[in-house]
Design a protein around this motif. Structure first.
Motif, PDB file in Angstrom:
ATOM      1  N   VAL A 169      -4.891 -10.636   6.571  1.00 54.14           N
ATOM      2  CA  VAL A 169      -4.040  -9.709   5.833  1.00 54.14           C
ATOM      3  C   VAL A 169      -4.842  -8.668   5.051  1.00 54.14           C
ATOM      4  CG1 VAL A 169      -2.344  -9.546   3.965  1.00 54.14           C
ATOM      5  CG2 VAL A 169      -2.145 -11.363   5.678  1.00 54.14           C
ATOM      6  N   ALA A 170      -5.926  -9.107   4.408  1.00 49.23           N
ATOM      7  CA  ALA A 170      -6.661  -8.231   3.488  1.00 49.23           C
ATOM      8  C   ALA A 170      -7.120  -6.906   4.104  1.00 49.23           C
ATOM      9  CB  ALA A 170      -7.852  -8.981   2.899  1.00 49.23           C
ATOM     10  N   PRO A 171      -7.621  -6.873   5.343  1.00 53.17           N
ATOM     11  CA  PRO A 171      -8.053  -5.578   5.897  1.00 53.17           C
ATOM     12  C   PRO A 171      -6.947  -4.526   5.957  1.00 53.17           C
ATOM     13  CG  PRO A 171      -8.999  -7.364   7.176  1.00 53.17           C
ATOM     14  CD  PRO A 171      -8.014  -7.987   6.230  1.00 53.17           C
ATOM     15  N   PHE A 172      -5.699  -4.957   5.973  1.00 48.64           N
ATOM     16  CA  PHE A 172      -4.602  -3.985   6.032  1.00 48.64           C
ATOM     17  C   PHE A 172      -4.428  -3.260   4.697  1.00 48.64           C
ATOM     18  CE2 PHE A 172      -3.767  -6.441   9.772  1.00 48.64           C
ATOM     19  CZ  PHE A 172      -3.228  -5.524  10.656  1.00 48.64           C
ATOM     20  N   ARG A 173      -5.199  -3.647   3.708  1.00 51.15           N
ATOM     21  CA  ARG A 173      -5.257  -2.915   2.450  1.00 51.15           C
ATOM     22  C   ARG A 173      -5.704  -1.468   2.698  1.00 51.15           C
ATOM     23  NH1 ARG A 173      -6.125  -4.828  -2.528  1.00 51.15           N
ATOM     24  NH2 ARG A 173      -6.310  -6.956  -1.727  1.00 51.15           N
ATOM     25  N   TYR A 174      -6.501  -1.289   3.752  1.00 51.40           N
ATOM     26  CA  TYR A 174      -7.017   0.053   4.046  1.00 51.40           C
ATOM     27  C   TYR A 174      -5.970   0.961   4.686  1.00 51.40           C
ATOM     28  CZ  TYR A 174     -11.539  -1.718   2.735  1.00 51.40           C
ATOM     29  OH  TYR A 174     -12.572  -2.251   2.011  1.00 51.40           O
ATOM     30  N   SER A 175      -4.786   0.434   4.944  1.00 51.56           N
ATOM     31  CA  SER A 175      -3.692   1.298   5.405  1.00 51.56           C
ATOM     32  C   SER A 175      -3.331   2.317   4.325  1.00 51.56           C
ATOM     33  CB  SER A 175      -2.466   0.459   5.765  1.00 51.56           C
ATOM     34  OG  SER A 175      -1.955  -0.216   4.620  1.00 51.56           O
ATOM     35  N   ALA A 176      -3.767   2.059   3.090  1.00 54.51           N
ATOM     36  CA  ALA A 176      -3.524   3.014   2.001  1.00 54.51           C
ATOM     37  C   ALA A 176      -4.075   4.388   2.360  1.00 54.51           C
ATOM     38  CB  ALA A 176      -4.159   2.507   0.710  1.00 54.51           C
ATOM     39  N   MET A 177      -5.179   4.425   3.100  1.00 56.96           N
ATOM     40  CA  MET A 177      -5.760   5.718   3.475  1.00 56.96           C
ATOM     41  C   MET A 177      -4.824   6.502   4.376  1.00 56.96           C
ATOM     42  SD  MET A 177      -8.355   6.705   1.952  1.00 56.96           S
ATOM     43  CE  MET A 177      -8.119   8.214   2.848  1.00 56.96           C
ATOM     44  N   LEU A 178      -4.143   5.821   5.277  1.00 57.09           N
ATOM     45  CA  LEU A 178      -3.210   6.514   6.177  1.00 57.09           C
ATOM     46  C   LEU A 178      -2.073   7.144   5.377  1.00 57.09           C
ATOM     47  CD1 LEU A 178      -2.980   3.898   9.080  1.00 57.09           C
ATOM     48  CD2 LEU A 178      -4.394   5.968   8.968  1.00 57.09           C
ATOM     49  N   PHE A 179      -1.537   6.382   4.416  1.00 55.23           N
ATOM     50  CA  PHE A 179      -0.461   6.920   3.587  1.00 55.23           C
ATOM     51  C   PHE A 179      -0.966   8.076   2.717  1.00 55.23           C
ATOM     52  CE2 PHE A 179       0.926   2.405   4.185  1.00 55.23           C
ATOM     53  CZ  PHE A 179       2.068   2.676   4.923  1.00 55.23           C
ATOM     54  N   ALA A 180      -2.189   7.941   2.203  1.00 55.92           N
ATOM     55  CA  ALA A 180      -2.747   8.993   1.350  1.00 55.92           C
ATOM     56  C   ALA A 180      -2.981  10.279   2.142  1.00 55.92           C
ATOM     57  CB  ALA A 180      -4.055   8.514   0.720  1.00 55.92           C
ATOM     58  N   LEU A 181      -3.496  10.135   3.355  1.00 57.86           N
ATOM     59  CA  LEU A 181      -3.721  11.311   4.198  1.00 57.86           C
ATOM     60  C   LEU A 181      -2.391  11.980   4.555  1.00 57.86           C
ATOM     61  CD1 LEU A 181      -6.480   9.818   6.517  1.00 57.86           C
ATOM     62  CD2 LEU A 181      -6.793  11.724   4.924  1.00 57.86           C
ATOM     63  N   MET A 182      -1.378  11.148   4.822  1.00 56.47           N
ATOM     64  CA  MET A 182      -0.065  11.679   5.184  1.00 56.47           C
ATOM     65  C   MET A 182       0.549  12.453   4.020  1.00 56.47           C
ATOM     66  SD  MET A 182       3.372   9.587   6.343  1.00 56.47           S
ATOM     67  CE  MET A 182       3.554   8.828   4.724  1.00 56.47           C
ATOM     68  N   ALA A 234      -8.080   8.751  -3.162  1.00 57.17           N
ATOM     69  CA  ALA A 234      -7.703   7.490  -2.505  1.00 57.17           C
ATOM     70  C   ALA A 234      -8.883   6.900  -1.744  1.00 57.17           C
ATOM     71  CB  ALA A 234      -6.527   7.728  -1.560  1.00 57.17           C
ATOM     72  N   ALA A 235      -9.660   7.763  -1.087  1.00 52.92           N
ATOM     73  CA  ALA A 235     -10.794   7.290  -0.296  1.00 52.92           C
ATOM     74  C   ALA A 235     -11.857   6.639  -1.176  1.00 52.92           C
ATOM     75  CB  ALA A 235     -11.397   8.447   0.493  1.00 52.92           C
ATOM     76  N   ILE A 236     -12.156   7.244  -2.307  1.00 49.37           N
ATOM     77  CA  ILE A 236     -13.139   6.656  -3.223  1.00 49.37           C
ATOM     78  C   ILE A 236     -12.640   5.297  -3.712  1.00 49.37           C
ATOM     79  CG2 ILE A 236     -14.338   6.929  -5.429  1.00 49.37           C
ATOM     80  CD1 ILE A 236     -14.115   9.991  -4.971  1.00 49.37           C
ATOM     81  N   ALA A 255     -14.296   7.059   7.083  1.00 51.62           N
ATOM     82  CA  ALA A 255     -14.520   6.119   8.192  1.00 51.62           C
ATOM     83  C   ALA A 255     -15.589   5.094   7.828  1.00 51.62           C
ATOM     84  CB  ALA A 255     -14.926   6.891   9.445  1.00 51.62           C
ATOM     85  N   ILE A 256     -16.644   5.540   7.151  1.00 50.02           N
ATOM     86  CA  ILE A 256     -17.727   4.625   6.774  1.00 50.02           C
ATOM     87  C   ILE A 256     -17.244   3.602   5.753  1.00 50.02           C
ATOM     88  CG2 ILE A 256     -19.937   4.500   5.555  1.00 50.02           C
ATOM     89  CD1 ILE A 256     -20.683   7.153   6.852  1.00 50.02           C
ATOM     90  N   VAL A 257     -16.528   4.064   4.732  1.00 50.52           N
ATOM     91  CA  VAL A 257     -16.046   3.155   3.684  1.00 50.52           C
ATOM     92  C   VAL A 257     -15.088   2.120   4.269  1.00 50.52           C
ATOM     93  CG1 VAL A 257     -14.695   2.984   1.559  1.00 50.52           C
ATOM     94  CG2 VAL A 257     -16.353   4.822   1.816  1.00 50.52           C
ATOM     95  N   VAL A 258     -14.152   2.560   5.091  1.00 49.97           N
ATOM     96  CA  VAL A 258     -13.167   1.640   5.667  1.00 49.97           C
ATOM     97  C   VAL A 258     -13.841   0.647   6.615  1.00 49.97           C
ATOM     98  CG1 VAL A 258     -11.159   1.473   7.182  1.00 49.97           C
ATOM     99  CG2 VAL A 258     -11.236   3.231   5.403  1.00 49.97           C
ATOM    100  N   MET A 274       0.828  -1.210   0.000  1.00 49.22           N
ATOM    101  CA  MET A 274       0.000   0.000   0.000  1.00 49.22           C
ATOM    102  C   MET A 274       0.867   1.265   0.000  1.00 49.22           C
ATOM    103  SD  MET A 274      -3.048  -1.060  -0.302  1.00 49.22           S
ATOM    104  CE  MET A 274      -2.362  -2.416  -1.268  1.00 49.22           C
ATOM    105  N   ALA A 275       1.972   1.234   0.737  1.00 46.77           N
ATOM    106  CA  ALA A 275       2.881   2.394   0.749  1.00 46.77           C
ATOM    107  C   ALA A 275       3.444   2.632  -0.649  1.00 46.77           C
ATOM    108  CB  ALA A 275       4.009   2.162   1.745  1.00 46.77           C
ATOM    109  N   CYS A 276       3.782   1.542  -1.348  1.00 43.94           N
ATOM    110  CA  CYS A 276       4.316   1.674  -2.711  1.00 43.94           C
ATOM    111  C   CYS A 276       3.273   2.251  -3.659  1.00 43.94           C
ATOM    112  CB  CYS A 276       4.783   0.312  -3.219  1.00 43.94           C
ATOM    113  SG  CYS A 276       6.348  -0.265  -2.517  1.00 43.94           S
ATOM    114  N   PHE A 277       2.060   1.711  -3.606  1.00 42.15           N
ATOM    115  CA  PHE A 277       1.005   2.182  -4.507  1.00 42.15           C
ATOM    116  C   PHE A 277       0.695   3.664  -4.282  1.00 42.15           C
ATOM    117  CE2 PHE A 277      -0.640  -2.341  -5.062  1.00 42.15           C
ATOM    118  CZ  PHE A 277      -0.284  -2.402  -6.395  1.00 42.15           C
ATOM    119  N   VAL A 278       0.535   4.041  -3.011  1.00 38.37           N
ATOM    120  CA  VAL A 278       0.169   5.429  -2.715  1.00 38.37           C
ATOM    121  C   VAL A 278       1.310   6.377  -3.071  1.00 38.37           C
ATOM    122  CG1 VAL A 278      -0.467   7.045  -0.876  1.00 38.37           C
ATOM    123  CG2 VAL A 278      -1.484   4.761  -0.933  1.00 38.37           C
TER     124      VAL A 278
END
Length: 317
Positions: A257-270, A118-120, A289-292, A36-40
């Motif tokens: 593992v799959a739920p950690f896909r949403y860590s992308a939002m943290l990187f995107a916000l940062m 990123a959120a969408i 928050a609702i989507v995640v 996720m860090a790489c993608f973002v």
């Protein structure tokens, strides 16, 4: 004494199995976070370069670099594999939707706040679940349908159609989500006959060729060394993201593992805050928050369903 040894051995094996599963899940989680860090980061570089370079030129340049990187990886594995199995209609459809998702995402990304785009995009797993039910006949219970509907509400809160805050470019990201979902559903139907790196190579090449069509409607620029470096790093980031996602899915349990896909939002916000000085609106925070939450719950229900199916299969024996 011999009668006591078997339970002890069983217990020891159970502990070792648990420890092994825990270590595998830890590797899977680390790989997913890396992915996720790489993608973002790759998308961040695209948005930076996109300030001065048109979308078609970006697609061509990053696709070209990606072809070079994946080609080297294939050669390092002992040469190009047999690619004849890749010349099939299903691979062609997968490539088409991959190119479509790239066109819509890049175009929307240039016109939207980074975190909003990123959120969408986080709605994708929910869209895949709905698509699997509608087009592949996979059983999806009312809870996962409800999670999908709730996630869609979250997306609407981010987009805010009908208000002064609405940005039409958000529709491009929504379209991209459905293209990506289609790509994932097509990939599920392909099996393992075509190596993953070959699929990435074909997609990257198609994206580069499609980017060339931009010459018909765009005015291309002479890239600076900084632009070239940014696009090369973006291509490396995409390749690293795909690699990390594959390792994550193979190393750990998908439900963990799959739920950690949403860590992308943290990187995107940062990155959105540090690089673009963007702070999401309160409504956007709620939508994120609702989507995640809906996505994580959907993964949970998928895990429950698999456990129930396994239990029923074992009981049938």
């Amino acid at each position: 004494m011999r009668g006591c040894q078997a339970p002890m051995t069983t217990t020891r094996e159970g502990v070792q199995s648990t420890l092994h599963a825990g270590a595998s899940n830890a590797r899977g989680i680390a790989a997913m976070l890396f992915s996720m860090a790489c993608f973002v980061t790759s998308d961040t570089l695209i948005k930076i370069v996109g300030r001065d370079m048109p979308v078609g030129e970006i697609m061509f340049a990053r696709g070209f670099f990606a072809v070079m990187i994946v080609g080297v990886m294939l050669l390092a594995q002992g040469g190009l594999p047999q690619i004849k199995p890749a010349f099939t209609p299903i691979v062609a459809w997968r490539t088409f939707v991959e190119v479509g998702s790239t066109v819509f995402f890049f175009t929307g990304l240039m016109r939207l706040p980074f975190a909003d785009a990123a959120a969408i995009g986080q709605f994708t797993p929910l869209a895949v679940t709905a698509g699997a039910a509608m087009f592949l006949g996979e059983p999806v219970g009312w809870r996962r349908w409800l999670a999908t509907a709730v996630g869609l509400v979250g997306v609407l809160m981010i987009i805010r159609p009908g208000t002064s805050a609405f940005n039409p470019a958000a529709i491009l990201i929504v379209i991209c989500v459905f293209f990506v979902a289609a790509r994932d559903l097509i990939t599920k139907q392909m099996g393992s006959g075509v190596p993953i790196l070959v699929l990435i190579l074909i997609s990257a090449g198609a994206i580069a060729i499609t980017g060339l069509l931009g010459l018909l409607i765009e005015t291309w620029v002479v890239p600076t060394p900084a632009m070239i470096g940014g696009l090369a790093l973006s291509a490396i980031g995409v390749t690293g993201g795909y690699y990390g996602a594959i390792v994550a899915m193979r190393a750990g349990e998908i439900s963990v593992v799959a739920p950690f896909r949403y860590s992308a939002m943290l990187f995107a916000l940062m990155w959105g805050y540090i690089i673009f000085d963007e702070v999401p609106a309160p409504t956007t925070w709620i939508g994120i928050a609702i989507v995640v939450t809906a996505g994580v719950y959907m993964f949970h229900r998928e895990n429950v369903r698999k456990r129930q199916a396994t239990s029923m299969a074992q009981a049938a024996r």
